[in-house]
Design a protein around this motif. Structure first.
Motif, PDB file in Angstrom:
ATOM      1  N   ASN A 137       0.565  -1.042   0.075  1.00  0.00           N
ATOM      2  CA  ASN A 137      -0.228   0.173   0.013  1.00  0.00           C
ATOM      3  C   ASN A 137       0.839   1.248  -0.157  1.00  0.00           C
ATOM      4  OD1 ASN A 137      -2.371  -1.375  -0.073  1.00  0.00           O
ATOM      5  ND2 ASN A 137      -2.599  -1.329   2.290  1.00  0.00           N
ATOM      6  N   ILE A 138       2.146   1.117  -0.025  1.00  0.00           N
ATOM      7  CA  ILE A 138       2.945   2.287   0.030  1.00  0.00           C
ATOM      8  C   ILE A 138       3.290   2.619  -1.272  1.00  0.00           C
ATOM      9  CG2 ILE A 138       5.175   3.184   0.743  1.00  0.00           C
ATOM     10  CD1 ILE A 138       5.038   1.341   3.188  1.00  0.00           C
ATOM     11  N   ARG A 139       3.126   3.812  -1.790  1.00  0.00           N
ATOM     12  CA  ARG A 139       3.378   4.233  -3.115  1.00  0.00           C
ATOM     13  C   ARG A 139       4.741   5.115  -3.264  1.00  0.00           C
ATOM     14  NH1 ARG A 139       3.486   8.306  -6.526  1.00  0.00           N
ATOM     15  NH2 ARG A 139       2.726   8.370  -8.517  1.00  0.00           N
ATOM     16  N   LYS A 140       5.542   4.721  -3.921  1.00  0.00           N
ATOM     17  CA  LYS A 140       6.983   5.305  -4.194  1.00  0.00           C
ATOM     18  C   LYS A 140       6.848   6.056  -5.327  1.00  0.00           C
ATOM     19  CE  LYS A 140       9.696   1.594  -5.938  1.00  0.00           C
ATOM     20  NZ  LYS A 140      10.786   0.802  -5.676  1.00  0.00           N
ATOM     21  N   MET A 141       7.735   6.890  -5.301  1.00  0.00           N
ATOM     22  CA  MET A 141       7.976   7.691  -6.640  1.00  0.00           C
ATOM     23  C   MET A 141       8.481   7.128  -7.962  1.00  0.00           C
ATOM     24  SD  MET A 141       9.224  11.539  -4.894  1.00  0.00           S
ATOM     25  CE  MET A 141       8.616  12.525  -6.235  1.00  0.00           C
ATOM     26  N   SER A 142       7.910   7.257  -9.110  1.00  0.00           N
ATOM     27  CA  SER A 142       8.632   6.855 -10.122  1.00  0.00           C
ATOM     28  C   SER A 142       9.948   7.527 -10.558  1.00  0.00           C
ATOM     29  CB  SER A 142       7.724   7.015 -11.250  1.00  0.00           C
ATOM     30  OG  SER A 142       7.760   8.300 -11.817  1.00  0.00           O
ATOM     31  N   PRO A 143      10.814   7.065 -11.280  1.00  0.00           N
ATOM     32  CA  PRO A 143      12.211   7.785 -11.817  1.00  0.00           C
ATOM     33  C   PRO A 143      11.880   9.215 -12.286  1.00  0.00           C
ATOM     34  CG  PRO A 143      12.362   5.504 -12.238  1.00  0.00           C
ATOM     35  CD  PRO A 143      10.918   5.660 -11.912  1.00  0.00           C
ATOM     36  N   ASP A 144      10.903   9.358 -13.207  1.00  0.00           N
ATOM     37  CA  ASP A 144      10.499  10.565 -13.471  1.00  0.00           C
ATOM     38  C   ASP A 144      10.032  11.735 -12.548  1.00  0.00           C
ATOM     39  OD1 ASP A 144      10.997   9.934 -16.162  1.00  0.00           O
ATOM     40  OD2 ASP A 144       8.854   9.210 -16.752  1.00  0.00           O
TER      41      ASP A 144
END
Length: 117
Positions: free
Chosen positions: A62-69
């Protein structure tokens, strides 16, 4: 039907707070079959060691991490030069140049034109 271990257990991240005014702090990860058991395991781990007033468990999925962009976009947010007065140092020179080009009363009168009334 036999379940594999990775299908039965889920990964949870555990956070705790020592006092009511303290901030939540990350503690560790654990494996549990569901949220209820994850909370019990987290409580068992903490209550034996130190006093806590609150424990949070969060399913890792459920933890959303940032994409490389998205991470790359943070670099543009790091430029805070506009907050520093040193960023406006060029204005003094620009203002001086502007003042030198301004027309003053003597210059206007030197044109020799007569003002009609």
């Amino acid at each position: 039907m036999s379940l594999k271990r990775h299908e039965f257990y889920q990964e949870y991240e555990v956070f705790s707070k020592r006092t009511h005014t303290a901030t939540m702090q990350y503690q560790f990860s654990l494996l549990a079959p569901n949220e209820e058991l994850a909370l019990v395991l987290a409580q068992e781990n903490f209550m034996r060691r130190e006093p806590v007033v609150d424990i949070w468990i969060v399913k890792r999925s459920n933890i959303r991490k940032m994409s490389p962009d998205e991470r790359a976009s943070l670099s543009r947010l790091q430029n805070k030069d506009y907050r520093n007065t040193k960023g406006y140092g060029y204005l003094k020179k620009k203002w001086r140049h502007y003042e030198q080009e301004m027309l003053d009363e003597k210059e206007i009168l030197s044109w020799g034109g007569k003002i009609k009334t």
